[in-house]
Design an enzyme around this catalytic site. Structure first.
Site, mmCIF file in Angstrom:
data_model
loop_
_atom_site.group_PDB
_atom_site.id
_atom_site.type_symbol
_atom_site.label_atom_id
_atom_site.label_comp_id
_atom_site.label_asym_id
_atom_site.label_seq_id
_atom_site.Cartn_x
_atom_site.Cartn_y
_atom_site.Cartn_z
ATOM 1 C CE LYS A 1 3.056 -1.630 9.897
ATOM 2 N NZ LYS A 1 4.494 -1.924 9.960
ATOM 3 C CG ASP B 1 7.093 -3.274 12.233
ATOM 4 O OD1 ASP B 1 6.684 -4.378 11.833
ATOM 5 O OD2 ASP B 1 6.592 -2.198 11.869
#
Ligand code: NDP
Length: 276
Positions: free
Chosen positions: A68, A105
């Site tokens: 990420k 997220d």
């Protein structure tokens, strides 16, 4: 006949991923023909693999552990949530060929808790276990959703301090040491953002952390979340959830970025949920 649109998830390892199934189910809702591959790329091969995927016509990619941060770094433009977290879980090819990075997220977790599970986040005293990529992805969103206070505890204290410093709200956000967990009081929202469950390691959490009306949530899902959920129930949590709903919600955000349509998440969540 037009070629199906091409999407992928990059991770290492990636064998466990549910993302291909989720995106196929979303595509089916709109009759969108798409391919969605799981691509295992070691860290040193990640940037080249991503560039090749997009050069060969890829439209969008999800990114998971451990890439990420690298995804965030290689993008040409970045959403505010991605900048705050310093990481990205979605890469999108723009019309001019540049890559945009998003981090969905936090929005996904808040929607899962507030909309699917009807948890009122406002005014809660929250304990965040962990300060890695996922913790950084959700911390700001939970504060924005109205939690009253945020206590961050990480095995490596410097990482928790760095997150608290980045948030920069000392009146609402504090850090504590892992070894002091037994004496820091109780909370009414406990979020496990550690990877201990995935790594099959024990957290050794004291039950006293769980307050009378506490909601507990593990960002991991399936077997990896089972020990934390068992601990939460034994400690008296009023409700406890794993991260499957968050996963489906974050996927819906990616799908909307790529297809400009909002899929229904509940049928997909139910399709993936193992029978009770
Ligand atoms: P990172 O590797 O970035 O961070 C891992 C975190 O876990 C660190 O804070 C680390 O502490 C802590 N940790 C690891 N092992 C232990 C242990 N034995 N005891 C205490 N702390 C430990 O991982 P991510 O933040 O990306 O992922 C964390 C979890 O969130 C994973 O389970 C992942 O599957 C899940 N996740 C779920 C998503 C969803 O959509 N449901 C989305 C993203 C993540 P330290 O700093 O000391 O190493």
């Amino acid at each position: 006949m037009p070629q199906p649109l091409r999407y992928a998830v990059f991770g290492h390892p990636i064998g466990h991923t549910k993302s291909p199934r989720i995106h196929q189910l979303f595509g089916d809702q709109f009759g969108i023909a798409l391919t969605y591959e799981a691509i295992d790329a070691a860290p040193e091969a990640f940037a080249d693999a991503v560039r090749r995927f997009f050069a060969e016509g890829g439209r969008g990619a999800n990114v998971t552990l451990p890439h990420k941060g690298a995804a965030f770094a290689l993008a040409d433009e970045r959403s505010e949530a991605a900048v705050r977290a310093g990481s990205a879980n979605v890469l999108t090819r723009l019309a001019d060929g540049r890559l945009a990075a998003h981090n969905t997220d936090g929005a996904g977790l808040v929607r899962d808790l507030a909309e699917r599970h009807h948890v009122d986040l406002r005014g809660r005293d929250m304990l965040l276990l962990g300060a890695g990529g996922a913790a950084r992805g959700v911390a700001w969103s939970l504060l924005d959703a109205g939690v009253a206070s945020l206590t961050i505890v990480n095995r490596t204290p410097a990482t928790a301090d760095a997150l608290a410093d980045a948030i920069g709200e000392p009146a609402r956000v504090r850090t504590r040491y892992w070894q002091d967990l037994a004496g820091i009081g109780s909370f009414d929202l406990v979020v496990n953002a550690t990877s201990a469950g995935v790594l099959q390691q024990s957290l050794g959490l004291p039950p006293a952390l769980v307050g009378a009306r506490a909601v507990c949530c593990d960002l991991a899902y399936g077997a990896a979340a089972a020990p934390f959920l068992a601990w939460a129930q034994a400690a008296g949590a009023s409700r406890a959830f794993d991260g499957l709903g968050m996963l489906v919600e974050t996927a819906a955000d990616a799908f909307e970025l790529w297809h400009a349509r909002r899929p229904a998440t509940e049928p997909v969540y139910q399709a993936l949920r193992p029978p009770a």
